[in-house]
Motif scaffolding. Structure first.
Motif, mmCIF file in Angstrom:
data_model
loop_
_atom_site.group_PDB
_atom_site.id
_atom_site.type_symbol
_atom_site.label_atom_id
_atom_site.label_comp_id
_atom_site.label_asym_id
_atom_site.label_seq_id
_atom_site.Cartn_x
_atom_site.Cartn_y
_atom_site.Cartn_z
ATOM 1 N N ALA A 1192 1.084 -1.160 0.191
ATOM 2 C CA ALA A 1192 0.018 0.048 -0.042
ATOM 3 C C ALA A 1192 0.972 1.383 0.172
ATOM 4 C CB ALA A 1192 -0.851 0.097 1.208
ATOM 5 N N GLY A 1193 0.361 2.161 -0.788
ATOM 6 C CA GLY A 1193 0.983 3.603 -0.644
ATOM 7 C C GLY A 1193 2.113 3.760 -2.003
ATOM 8 N N TYR A 1194 2.183 2.503 -2.761
ATOM 9 C CA TYR A 1194 3.280 2.732 -3.723
ATOM 10 C C TYR A 1194 2.476 2.450 -5.118
ATOM 11 C CZ TYR A 1194 6.898 2.346 -0.450
ATOM 12 O OH TYR A 1194 7.750 2.538 0.666
ATOM 13 N N PRO A 1243 -5.542 -0.948 0.748
ATOM 14 C CA PRO A 1243 -5.831 -2.103 0.953
ATOM 15 C C PRO A 1243 -7.280 -2.405 0.407
ATOM 16 C CG PRO A 1243 -4.862 -1.630 3.236
ATOM 17 C CD PRO A 1243 -4.919 -0.408 2.417
ATOM 18 N N PHE A 1244 -8.187 -1.386 0.237
ATOM 19 C CA PHE A 1244 -9.400 -1.276 -0.483
ATOM 20 C C PHE A 1244 -9.387 -1.344 -1.878
ATOM 21 C CE2 PHE A 1244 -11.672 -0.806 3.393
ATOM 22 C CZ PHE A 1244 -11.004 -0.023 4.256
ATOM 23 N N LEU A 1266 -5.591 -9.007 -7.583
ATOM 24 C CA LEU A 1266 -4.471 -7.807 -6.819
ATOM 25 C C LEU A 1266 -4.803 -7.951 -5.363
ATOM 26 C CD1 LEU A 1266 -2.444 -5.618 -7.195
ATOM 27 C CD2 LEU A 1266 -4.364 -3.940 -7.262
ATOM 28 N N GLU A 1267 -3.493 -7.958 -4.783
ATOM 29 C CA GLU A 1267 -3.586 -8.168 -3.269
ATOM 30 C C GLU A 1267 -2.680 -6.972 -2.677
ATOM 31 O OE1 GLU A 1267 -1.530 -11.491 -1.403
ATOM 32 O OE2 GLU A 1267 -1.934 -10.601 0.676
ATOM 33 N N VAL A 1268 -3.404 -6.028 -1.983
ATOM 34 C CA VAL A 1268 -2.625 -4.927 -1.409
ATOM 35 C C VAL A 1268 -2.233 -5.419 -0.024
ATOM 36 C CG1 VAL A 1268 -2.655 -2.528 -0.947
ATOM 37 C CG2 VAL A 1268 -3.918 -3.396 -2.987
#
Length: 1282
Positions: A1192-1194, A1243-1244, A1266-1268
């Protein structure tokens, strides 16, 4: 000749047999059918027989008979009876009356003018029977299945006489077929009759357009005796296939008047004439052409014996083809066969047979055909290979007559030169079929057999020991699901019986044998078998040990009270008996005995003094009892006080008061001492000192003995909670619950009152089970046994050791199996009936008169194995003055244990002392023994060692003298050095040439007659070979190298030719010879330097002078002149040429000095007209989306590629929701590559992403997951590190 097709099961329970009858008599043929309502028909010479005055046909249920009255010579024919799909043939032989014998005369011969008329007569009787339309009753039965599949009419079995004609018809309805059906006719199993068409066989095909029915005919002309047998017709159309079998019976023509034996000796080239032409066999001087037909002679001779009117017993077996028997028989059986079948000219037959075997039909399309059969294991792959004559020809592969198309990776077709390959991957049982490779009209066939791999036992059975009545489950696991297994007990196969004693359960790969309520009879060895292995386990069934949950207790009751003895045992079914003072107690008005579940009760109402005593409960079938005492308390009042001194009354069966009482550890110790005295005395019990030393004053210094004091029935002191002391009138009872080993000793009792005192000593000894022995040790092991030893226990429990009980278990199991039920007296035991190669452990119990000790510690794991068999093939490889070289092969049987090595020993002749030749063991199967004395005569032997020890020795056949034997020198030139060895400049040359010779020979290398210089080439020599080594070759290394090996005056020599090649130089003198139209003629000369090898060709290139980009015109061009065509007008060209040899292209080319200009002409160009091609294409993703896991965040991207014309419209979805207009996502498309960029995902944003491409021709979809993952904070990382 291929084996005939198997006939269906007969419909007859009893078949009619061949009979012999005299002229004028009657004969009856009887038959019985399996079914009573079966329809039966009788035939004579393939014609139906109707009932009349001559033939009487009767049927009674399943019994049928045919009676022939007034038998004559004309009735000697072949008869048949038909029921359902079965047909049985039999003969009627007619003999003349005995009073009218027939003498052989000239009239019995066949007249020449009568022979031609006999053959047409037979044709007239057989052909109409086959060509006439079949009637309901006259139609021969269909011996195959019902009309299903492609056939609307199947070929029917038929009969024909020798020389006659017969036609078989098959019809196929093509209304539902997409392709014209293909039909094949076979004789036997695999003989394709398509290639046999000719004089005697014709195949026809017709098609009726109105009914859409194909009619296929097979016509046999001038039938021969060897045409008889089974035939098969196969029809196929695309993915549909059908076949049917039928038979042809060929009968000899009846020769009534005799036999012309000369006809059998006619040459085979005249075979066609003797059926239709004159009987003479020497017409036009052709008597010597062809070969003698001896098989015809034999069959004619047999027919003649059958038709003659002599009373001769002739076998009724069908005609035998002697050629077929001889072709399959070994050479040693030829004379026996000739004698059996009456062959007189065996030499002539063998000459013809030898020629027959040499005649093999050569194929024009195949150079190498498929083998007759192949075999492959299930799951493996196999490659079928054929070699065709034309490397450009296309082949077709067929499976069971259907063409094989490439589908996935199952079938792989390869074409390499003239070879054609069919690879079948992952073979299954469905691939077990007939395969055919077809080239045009020719084909070759083979049979593929798929062999199922053996079913292995993955998890073995485990030994079990259960109690009687328990449920037993023996479980194993095999390598394949659904595999068949067989269960055995003590070698007898187990089946489900009526009482369901054994149940067999399958659960995938697991197989379970279930035994309900095991009994003693179920003890034994159980084995499970598969086609790839077996496993065995032992089952032991023991009687249940009865446990006492509640024992009976001593009771003290008053008069008129109720006394209840109660106990509880573990088994509800166990009954028991109550005893009082050894006498069985019977129930009456006051005594009640009950048994409810596990509880047994003895109730005594209105207790009386006579009820006092010892009561015992004995369970039925068990060797122990429960006992207690009933004390009656009687209250008496003495009005006259008196004083009597105390007295101890001990009755020890006539022994003294100093007696020893034995008590088993854990049991109750109860000392009941009768006493008297008035007033009631005080009782003091002590342990550890004599009673006489106990003083009333206990203040004496030193260690005090343990004492218990009782006064007026009240316990004054109790040193241990296990100890109970009580007194009643006339008795003093000392009880210890659960006696232990430390309770052993001398117990003293002192009774005192004012009138005096009395003492007594009682010696108590506590006996117990022995201590466990130490861990046993394994002294030796065998193939299925071991010898185990142990030491006696340190403490025997106070009783002598009776023996020992041993148990064993497999190392990975948890069940211990008892090896002996009766105690074994010794300390060394041989355990048997173990499985070789399985690890076991042993443990021991000690047994004395009290019981069994705890088990010892387990022994070290061991494996029962047997020594290997002796090594084989021991021989002397080499011998010198001080050494010898021996070699041998591995033992045939190694066993379950690994082979540790080999031991070599030698012994001098005349002695019996074997001396080790090497230290320890060797893993190799060869050895060199050095430092031997020259001239000694030694014998050698080898033994193989494994965990079980050495094997039997293998010894040389005779002693060997240690002395070197001279051997002539001999050079063994390798095959690749017998021709010129070609190497490139700069390569490394390493030539190894082995030689032989003893003693070590002198090796010399030379080149062009001069010895080799060490700087020119390196030479390394050993005792068995020599090496010529050149690290980096140059052109000067080319030449002939001479090798000479010399021992004293004997020598051997060899030559090795080395050719060092390099790149060639450029060609010379490239010129433009002529220019015309769009063509240019070039010419050049070979290069001066060809690189020390032949020039294999040239590469010609051209370049437009404007761009100077070079394009290759010719490669590997052999000539030194060429014409360059298809040049563009108005352009100016230059040319260059490279030379090519074995190494490659010349480094520099040869270029033309001049250029060639292509002149423009006045030709008007007219563009050709063509139909515009439709380039539209439906979208198709050429690269799919890939599942990803991001942080997350990238920023993250998802990429895929799509192809389609016109360019498709692309839409992105997340969880099936359109995200085209969301700002968080950016969609990119470049040259068909689609990219979805997700900015700073959270994550959402995880989920299923889908890309959809749509144009006018269609659409396509691809998706991914896709998994975050959340970020890991640095502080968390530090904490994690801490």
């Amino acid at each position: 000749m291929p084996e005939p097709v198997k006939k269906p099961v007969s419909a007859f329970a009893k078949k009619p047999k061949t009979q012999e009858a005299e002229e004028g008599s009657s004969v009856v043929f009887e038959a019985e059918t399996e079914k009573p309502d079966a329809k039966v028909k009788w035939q004579c010479n393939s014609k139906d027989i109707a009932g009349d005055d001559k033939y009487v046909i009767t049927a009674d249920g399943n019994k049928h008979s045919l009676a022939i009255k007034a038998v004559s010579k004309e009735d000697a024919n072949v008869y048949a009876v038909i029921a359902g799909g079965s047909k049985v043939k039999f003969d009627l032989k007619v003999v003349s009356k005995p009073e009218a014998p027939v003498e052989p005369s000239a009239e019995s011969g066949v007249k020449p003018e009568q022979a031609p008329a006999a053959a047409p007569a037979q044709n007239e009787t057989s052909t109409p029977a086959q060509e006439a339309p079949p009637a309901e009753d006259g139609q021969p039965p269909d011996t195959r299945q019902d009309l299903t599949g492609l056939f609307t009419e199947r070929p029917q079995s038929g009969e024909v006489t020798v020389g006659g004609n017969i036609t078989f018809v098959a019809k196929v309805n093509a209304e539902s077929l997409l392709k014209k059906p293909t039909i094949k006719w076979f004789k036997g199993k695999w003989m394709d009759l398509a290639s046999k068409s000719g004089k005697h066989l014709q195949l026809k095909e017709t098609y009726d357009r109105s009914s859409k029915v194909y009619t296929f005919e097979m016509q046999i002309i001038a039938a021969k005796a060897n045409f008889a047998g089974g035939y098969r017709c196969e029809v196929s159309s695309r993915d549909k296939f059908d076949s049917c079998n039928f038979e042809l019976a060929v009968h000899e023509a009846c020769a009534v008047e005799g036999l012309d034996i000369r006809a059998a000796f006619r040459r085979t080239s005249e075979a066609g004439k003797k059926r239709s032409g004159p009987a003479s066999s020497s017409v036009d001087g052709k008597e010597d052409s062809g070969e003698l037909d001896f098989s015809t002679l034999l069959k004619k001779r047999d027919s003649f014996l059958k038709s003659s009117n002599r009373a001769v017993q002739v076998s009724s077996d069908p005609d035998v083809d002697v050629w077929e028997i001889l072709s399959k028989a070994p050479v040693t059986e030829y004379e026996k066969i000739a004698f059996q079948y009456g062959i007189t000219d065996l030499r002539g037959m063998l000459k013809r047979l030898k020629k027959m075997k040499k005649e093999e039909k050569k194929s024009a399309a195949f150079l190498k055909k498929l083998d007759p059969a192949y075999q492959v294991s299930k799951g493996q792959k196999i490659k079928l290979a054929v070699e065709v004559a034309n490397e450009d020809v296309e082949v077709k592969w067929l499976k069971n007559g259907q063409e094989i198309h490439p589908t996935g990776s199952k079938y792989i077709f390869e074409s390499v030169g003239n070879m054609r390959y069919l690879t079948i991957n992952h073979c299954s049982l469905s691939d077990d079929a007939a395969y055919c490779c077809k080239v045009g009209d020719e084909k070759c066939t083979t049979e593929l057999f798929v062999k199922e791999p053996p079913v292995q036992i993955v998890k073995n059975l485990e030994d079990q020991m259960v109690m009687k009545g328990e449920r037993v489950e023996l479980e194993c696991e095999v390598s394949e699901e659904g595999a068949s297994v067989k269960w055995e007990k003590d070698g007898v196969e187990l089946t489900r019986d009526e009482s369901f004693k054994y149940r067999f359960k399958k659960d995938g790969c697991k197989h379970v044998l279930i035994i309900n309520e095991a009994t003693k009879e179920d003890c034994g060895h159980y084995k499970v078998k598969t086609n790839g292995g077996e496993s065995m386990a032992e089952l032991l069934v023991q009687e249940k040990e009865l446990e006492v949950y509640q024992s009976i207790a001593d009771l003290t009751v008053k008069a008129k009270d109720q006394a209840v003895f109660k106990c509880e045992v573990s088994d509800e079914t166990v009954k028991g008996t109550w005893f009082k003072n050894g006498v069985e107690v019977k129930a009456d008005g006051r005594v009640n005995i009950t048994h409810i579940g596990r509880i047994h009760k003895l109730t005594i109402d209105d207790v009386k003094p006579e009820d006092e005593g010892d009561y015992t409960f004995v369970p039925d079938g068990h060797a122990f009892n429960l006992s207690a005492k009933l004390n009656f308390l009687e209250v008496k009042i003495d009005y006259v006080p008196r004083q009597d001194p105390p007295k101890i009354h001990l009755d020890c069966m006539g022994r003294t008061a100093d007696s020893t009482i034995l008590v088993v550890a854990g049991n109750k110790l109860r000392l009941d001492v009768p006493i008297t005295g008035d007033p009631a005395p005080t009782v003091i019990w002590t342990k550890g000192e004599k009673a006489s030393s106990v003083k009333p004053d206990a203040g004496e210094k030193g260690r005090q003995p343990t004492s218990w004091t009782v006064n007026d029935g009240d316990v004054l002191t109790e040193a241990d909670g296990r100890v109970h002391v009580e007194t009643t009138k006339g008795h003093c009872v000392f009880t210890i619950e659960g006696a232990e080993r430390q309770d052993e000793g001398v117990y003293s009792v002192v009774v005192r009152n004012p009138a005096g005192e009395d003492t007594a000593d009682i010696n108590v000894k506590v006996v117990d089970v022995p201590d466990p022995p130490q861990a046993p040790t394994i002294l030796s092991v065998g193939e299925d046994s071991c010898v185990v030893h142990w030491d006696p226990p340190a403490f025997d429990g106070g009783q002598p050791i009776i023996g020992y009980v041993l148990e064993r278990k497999k190392l990975k199991s948890y069940r211990w199996m008892r090896l002996n039920f009766d105690p074994f007296p010794g300390t060394t035991y041989e355990a048997k009936r173990m499985i070789e190669g399985v690890q076991y452990e042993m443990r021991v119990y000690a047994v004395n008169g009290i019981g069994m000790s705890r088990h010892s510690a387990a022994s070290q794991p061991f494996v029962p194995i047997a020594p290997t068999s002796a090594p084989i093939g021991l021989c002397v490889d080499d011998v010198s003055d001080t050494s010898i070289s021996l070699k041998w092969r591995r033992p045939e049987r190694v066993g379950s244990s690994e082979l540790e090595g080999y031991g070599i020993e030698y012994c001098k002749e005349g002695t019996d002392e074997w001396i080790p030749a090497i230290e320890g063991l060797t893993d190799r199967t060869s050895v060199i023994i050095k430092d031997l004395t020259t001239g000694d005569k030694l014998q050698f032997r080898v033994r193989a060692y494994n965990m079980a020890g050495p094997s039997a020795p293998t010894t040389l056949a005779q002693p060997v003298t240690i002395r070197e034997i001279m051997q002539r020198p001999k050079i063994w030139i390798p095959r690749n050095l017998r021709q010129t060895l070609i190497k490139k400049v700069g390569d490394t040359v390493n030539i190894v040439i082995p030689f032989q010779g003893k003693p070590r020979p002198i090796v010399k290398w030379s080149k062009d007659g001069e010895p080799l210089d060490p700087t020119f080439a390196s030479v390394r020599n050993s005792e068995v070979d020599t090496i010529l080594f050149i690290r980096r070759t140059e052109r000067k290394h080319s030449g002939v190298y001479d090798l000479q090996v010399q021992i004293e005056n004997v020598e051997d020599s060899a030559k090795v030719t080395l050719q060092i090649v390099d790149l060639p130089g450029p060609p010379q003198g490239l010129k433009i010879m002529d220019v015309w139209g769009f063509n240019v003629a070039l010419e050049w000369k070979p290069p001066k330097d060809n690189g020390n090898c032949e020039i294999s060709g040239y590469t010609i290139q051209k370049a437009d002078k404007k761009t100077m980009e070079w394009f290759t015109v010719f490669e590997q061009y052999r000539r030194t002149h060429c014409v360059v065509s298809d040049l563009i007008m108005g352009n100016e060209y230059v040319f260059r040429v490279y030379a090519i040899n074995l190494v490659g292209l010349s480094p520099d080319p040869c270029c033309t000095k001049d250029s060639a200009y292509i002149q423009k002409t006045g030709i008007a160009y007219k563009s050709p007209s063509y139909k515009e091609h439709d380039f539209s294409e439906a979208p198709k993703f050429t690269h799919p989306l890939v599942n990803r896991s991001i942080i997350a965040g990238y920023n993250a991207t998802l990429s895929c590629s799509v192809r389609g014309i016109p360019k498709p419209k692309v839409t992105w979805y997340k969880n099936k929701m359109d995200i085209s207009n969301e700002a968080k996502y950016r969609m990119l498309s470049k040259q068909g590559v689609l990219t979805l960029e997700i900015r700073k995902p959270c994550p959402f944003d995880g989920g299923v992403y889908m890309c959809k491409a749509v144009n006018d021709s269609g659409e396509d979809v691809v998706e991914c997951k896709l998994e975050v993952r959340p970020q890991v904070v640095k502080d968390d990382k530090k904490d994690a590190k801490k």
